[in-house]
Scaffold this active site. Structure first.
Site, PDB file in Angstrom:
ATOM      1  N   GLY A   1       0.824  -1.205   0.000  1.00 15.37           N
ATOM      2  CA  GLY A   1       0.000   0.000   0.000  1.00 15.37           C
ATOM      3  C   GLY A   1       0.852   1.246   0.000  1.00 15.37           C
ATOM      4  O   GLY A   1       2.056   1.211  -0.261  1.00 15.37           O
ATOM      5  N   ILE A   2       0.211   2.346   0.365  1.00 15.42           N
ATOM      6  CA  ILE A   2       0.867   3.644   0.297  1.00 15.42           C
ATOM      7  C   ILE A   2       1.368   4.026   1.693  1.00 15.42           C
ATOM      8  O   ILE A   2       0.718   3.717   2.675  1.00 15.42           O
ATOM      9  CB  ILE A   2      -0.117   4.677  -0.314  1.00 15.42           C
ATOM     10  N   GLY A   3       2.541   4.661   1.771  1.00 15.89           N
ATOM     11  CA  GLY A   3       3.079   5.067   3.077  1.00 15.89           C
ATOM     12  C   GLY A   3       4.459   4.467   3.293  1.00 15.89           C
ATOM     13  O   GLY A   3       4.934   3.655   2.506  1.00 15.89           O
TER      14      GLY A   3
ATOM     15  N   GLU B   1      -2.340  -2.334  -6.813  1.00 15.41           N
ATOM     16  CA  GLU B   1      -2.995  -1.145  -7.349  1.00 15.41           C
ATOM     17  C   GLU B   1      -1.909  -0.135  -7.759  1.00 15.41           C
ATOM     18  O   GLU B   1      -1.859   0.313  -8.878  1.00 15.41           O
ATOM     19  CB  GLU B   1      -3.913  -0.536  -6.286  1.00 15.41           C
TER      20      GLU B   1
ATOM     21  N   GLY C   1      -7.197   1.068  -2.359  1.00 13.41           N
ATOM     22  CA  GLY C   1      -7.452  -0.363  -2.569  1.00 13.41           C
ATOM     23  C   GLY C   1      -7.344  -1.177  -1.300  1.00 13.41           C
ATOM     24  O   GLY C   1      -7.270  -2.412  -1.360  1.00 13.41           O
TER      25      GLY C   1
HETATM   26  C1  ACO Z   1      -3.150   3.996  -3.703  1.00  7.92           C
HETATM   27  C2  ACO Z   1      -3.646   2.914  -2.903  1.00  7.92           C
HETATM   28  O1  ACO Z   1      -4.764   2.881  -2.572  1.00  7.92           O
HETATM   29  S1  ACO Z   1      -2.582   1.656  -2.485  1.00  7.92           S
HETATM   30  C3  ACO Z   1      -3.674   0.524  -1.660  1.00  7.92           C
HETATM   31  C4  ACO Z   1      -3.856   0.807  -0.192  1.00  7.92           C
HETATM   32  N1  ACO Z   1      -4.552   2.067   0.064  1.00  7.92           N
HETATM   33  C5  ACO Z   1      -4.746   2.518   1.305  1.00  7.92           C
HETATM   34  O2  ACO Z   1      -4.345   1.880   2.273  1.00  7.92           O
HETATM   35  C6  ACO Z   1      -5.452   3.843   1.396  1.00  7.92           C
HETATM   36  C7  ACO Z   1      -5.526   4.368   2.805  1.00  7.92           C
HETATM   37  N2  ACO Z   1      -4.205   4.512   3.390  1.00  7.92           N
HETATM   38  C8  ACO Z   1      -3.433   5.649   3.275  1.00  7.92           C
HETATM   39  O3  ACO Z   1      -3.751   6.599   2.573  1.00  7.92           O
HETATM   40  C9  ACO Z   1      -2.117   5.694   4.032  1.00  7.92           C
HETATM   41  O4  ACO Z   1      -1.618   4.383   4.131  1.00  7.92           O
HETATM   42  C10 ACO Z   1      -2.273   6.301   5.486  1.00  7.92           C
HETATM   43  C11 ACO Z   1      -2.722   7.751   5.382  1.00  7.92           C
HETATM   44  C12 ACO Z   1      -3.250   5.501   6.311  1.00  7.92           C
HETATM   45  C13 ACO Z   1      -0.889   6.235   6.153  1.00  7.92           C
HETATM   46  O5  ACO Z   1       0.085   6.745   5.312  1.00  7.92           O
HETATM   47  P1  ACO Z   1       1.436   7.396   5.918  1.00  7.92           P
HETATM   48  O6  ACO Z   1       2.137   8.088   4.812  1.00  7.92           O
HETATM   49  O7  ACO Z   1       2.208   6.380   6.666  1.00  7.92           O
HETATM   50  O8  ACO Z   1       0.775   8.428   6.891  1.00  7.92           O
HETATM   51  P2  ACO Z   1       1.295   9.324   8.069  1.00  7.92           P
HETATM   52  O9  ACO Z   1       1.733   8.530   9.240  1.00  7.92           O
HETATM   53  O10 ACO Z   1       2.261  10.320   7.500  1.00  7.92           O
HETATM   54  O11 ACO Z   1      -0.076  10.045   8.473  1.00  7.92           O
HETATM   55  C14 ACO Z   1      -0.803  10.838   7.542  1.00  7.92           C
HETATM   56  C15 ACO Z   1      -1.508  11.940   8.317  1.00  7.92           C
HETATM   57  O12 ACO Z   1      -2.444  11.331   9.220  1.00  7.92           O
HETATM   58  C16 ACO Z   1      -2.216  11.774  10.544  1.00  7.92           C
HETATM   59  N3  ACO Z   1      -2.514  10.671  11.473  1.00  7.92           N
HETATM   60  C17 ACO Z   1      -2.041   9.409  11.404  1.00  7.92           C
HETATM   61  N4  ACO Z   1      -2.512   8.694  12.437  1.00  7.92           N
HETATM   62  C18 ACO Z   1      -3.301   9.515  13.165  1.00  7.92           C
HETATM   63  C19 ACO Z   1      -4.067   9.358  14.356  1.00  7.92           C
HETATM   64  N5  ACO Z   1      -4.124   8.188  14.986  1.00  7.92           N
HETATM   65  N6  ACO Z   1      -4.759  10.417  14.823  1.00  7.92           N
HETATM   66  C20 ACO Z   1      -4.712  11.610  14.179  1.00  7.92           C
HETATM   67  N7  ACO Z   1      -4.000  11.826  13.037  1.00  7.92           N
HETATM   68  C21 ACO Z   1      -3.305  10.785  12.539  1.00  7.92           C
HETATM   69  C22 ACO Z   1      -0.739  12.144  10.568  1.00  7.92           C
HETATM   70  O13 ACO Z   1      -0.457  13.076  11.595  1.00  7.92           O
HETATM   71  C23 ACO Z   1      -0.549  12.772   9.190  1.00  7.92           C
HETATM   72  O14 ACO Z   1      -1.041  14.085   9.215  1.00  7.92           O
HETATM   73  P3  ACO Z   1      -0.344  15.260   8.336  1.00  7.92           P
HETATM   74  O15 ACO Z   1      -0.651  14.868   6.906  1.00  7.92           O
HETATM   75  O16 ACO Z   1      -1.038  16.492   8.766  1.00  7.92           O
HETATM   76  O17 ACO Z   1       1.118  15.196   8.644  1.00  7.92           O
END
Ligand code: ACO
Length: 333
Positions: free
Chosen positions: A99-101, A124, A222
């Site tokens: 996934g993304i991240g 994806e 995804g």
């Molecule tokens: C393209 C695709 O779809 S690939 C297939 C999988 N797709 C997915 O999983 C889609 C949903 N998932 C995602 O978009 C990402 O995996 C995420 C957002 C869940 C995590 O990605 P990461 O890059 O590791 O995120 P990160 O740890 O930097 O957090 C993103 C933001 O959420 C905030 N956040 C994360 N956890 C929490 C929490 N528990 N409470 C409050 N805010 C939170 C962070 O502070 C950050 O905020 P900012 O943008 O203001 O800095």
């Protein structure tokens, strides 16, 4: 209006790095305009990766801007701990979706240095970590039952080096998202390993990956499709990974494993399909567990500073009973 490569000798304009839903847009558009960009790689199919001139109303030529690149996310020490716990569960011949991240990226980097062989890709998003695994000789795609020998993806996002790799590469198949994300296609491959990040997980095992309360952070992407697809794949496993804590905007440490979600938090995975959850404190498998066993497993991988209050919350929620034991909560980190 869609960006494409210049027309080829067969009268087709290729969608380049983003196939996703371009064909669906064209099928529903009153007027189809293609904007030519010679910087786009030609991404072979696959499925629905191009449009024929007979379906195009206007062609626009522009300055051929370089296409968007994305640097690989920084990998932290916590990411490495989580990645190690996941890579231990992967066997040679598995079919990988990242996934993304930063956490999925850390897994890719660790796989590149592992002894794993003959991995396949059905995903994806295609990112640089797949290229890293391929260059390390880990990916052959030979063990895939569906699209054997090919990297299957719907869009690529990464470096120019990644775009050069997919350009005119018959080993890569660009397919529309209804193909890549279909439950049937994902689970057609055995040993699917799906690795995705989450925002929070509650004690019931529900996963929230899109919002924190009413704050919308991202979309579903995804995640559901691949977690469910891995669940249906023979030998498949889906991993939801997250650091155990986050520092909130008041500077306070907060647990990302919570008793319940705040109002507004969106459930991305229902508890019925959450398989493995991993933090830097351990890896737990929730499949087949009862409600109180799930709570116990999740508390065992929460940050130690929050375990007592999570146990109290679980008692209040009536999902902590005599079978649960504080003594069984181990500290793995
Ligand atoms: C393209 C695709 O779809 S690939 C297939 C999988 N797709 C997915 O999983 C889609 C949903 N998932 C995602 O978009 C990402 O995996 C995420 C957002 C869940 C995590 O990605 P990461 O890059 O590791 O995120 P990160 O740890 O930097 O957090 C993103 C933001 O959420 C905030 N956040 C994360 N956890 C929490 C929490 N528990 N409470 C409050 N805010 C939170 C962070 O502070 C950050 O905020 P900012 O943008 O203001 O800095």
């Amino acid at each position: 209006m869609l960006q494409t490569t210049p027309m080829d000798i067969h009268g087709r304009f290729n969608f380049g790095i983003a196939n996703s839903f371009q064909r669906a847009i064209i099928n529903n558009a009153k007027t189809v305009i293609v904007e030519i960009n010679t910087s786009l790689p030609t991404c072979l199919g696959g499925m629905n990766e191009s449009v024929h001139i007979s379906d195009v109303d206007y062609v626009v030529e522009t300055d051929n801007e370089p296409i968007m690149t994305m640097a690989s996310p920084m990998i932290t020490g916590v990411d490495r701990k989580v990645a190690r716990l996941i890579v231990e569960e992967i066997r040679s011949g598995a079919c990988i979706q990242l996934g993304i991240g930063s956490l999925p990226n850390a897994v890719g980097a660790m796989i590149a240095q592992s002894d794993l062989t003959d991995l396949g890709v059905h995903t994806e998003m295609l990112a640089d970590s797949y290229l890293e695994m391929f260059e390390a000789g880990k990916i052959t795609n030979h063990k895939k039952a569906l699209d054997t020998g090919k990297f299957v993806y719907t869009f690529a996002l990464g470096s120019q080096r990644l775009y050069d790799f997919i350009d005119n590469n018959p080993g890569c198949a660009s397919c529309s998202v209804d193909y890549t994300n279909s439950l049937r296609n994902i689970s057609a491959n055995d040993n699917v390993i799906s690795i995705n990040n989450a925002i929070e997980v509650d004690l019931y095992g529900q996963v929230s990956s899109e919002s924190a309360g009413y704050r919308q952070i991202t979309g579903t992407g995804g995640q559901f499709d691949f977690a469910y697809g891995a669940y249906h794949s023979k030998g498949g496993k889906s991993f939801i990974c997250l650091s155990s804590t986050i520092i909130d905007n008041t500077g306070k440490l907060q647990s990302r494993i919570r008793p319940v979600f705040d109002p507004g938090s969106i459930v991305t995975l229902p508890r019925t399909i959450t398989h493995y959850v991993v933090t830097e404190y351990g890896r737990v498998c929730l499949k087949g567990k009862s409600t109180w066993e799930r709570a116990e497993a999740l508390i065992s991988i929460a940050h130690p500073a929050f375990r007592d209050e999570l146990i109290k919350a679980a008692e209040h929620m009536k999902i902590w009973n005599k079978g649960n034991s504080e003594n069984k909560i181990c500290t793995a980190a």
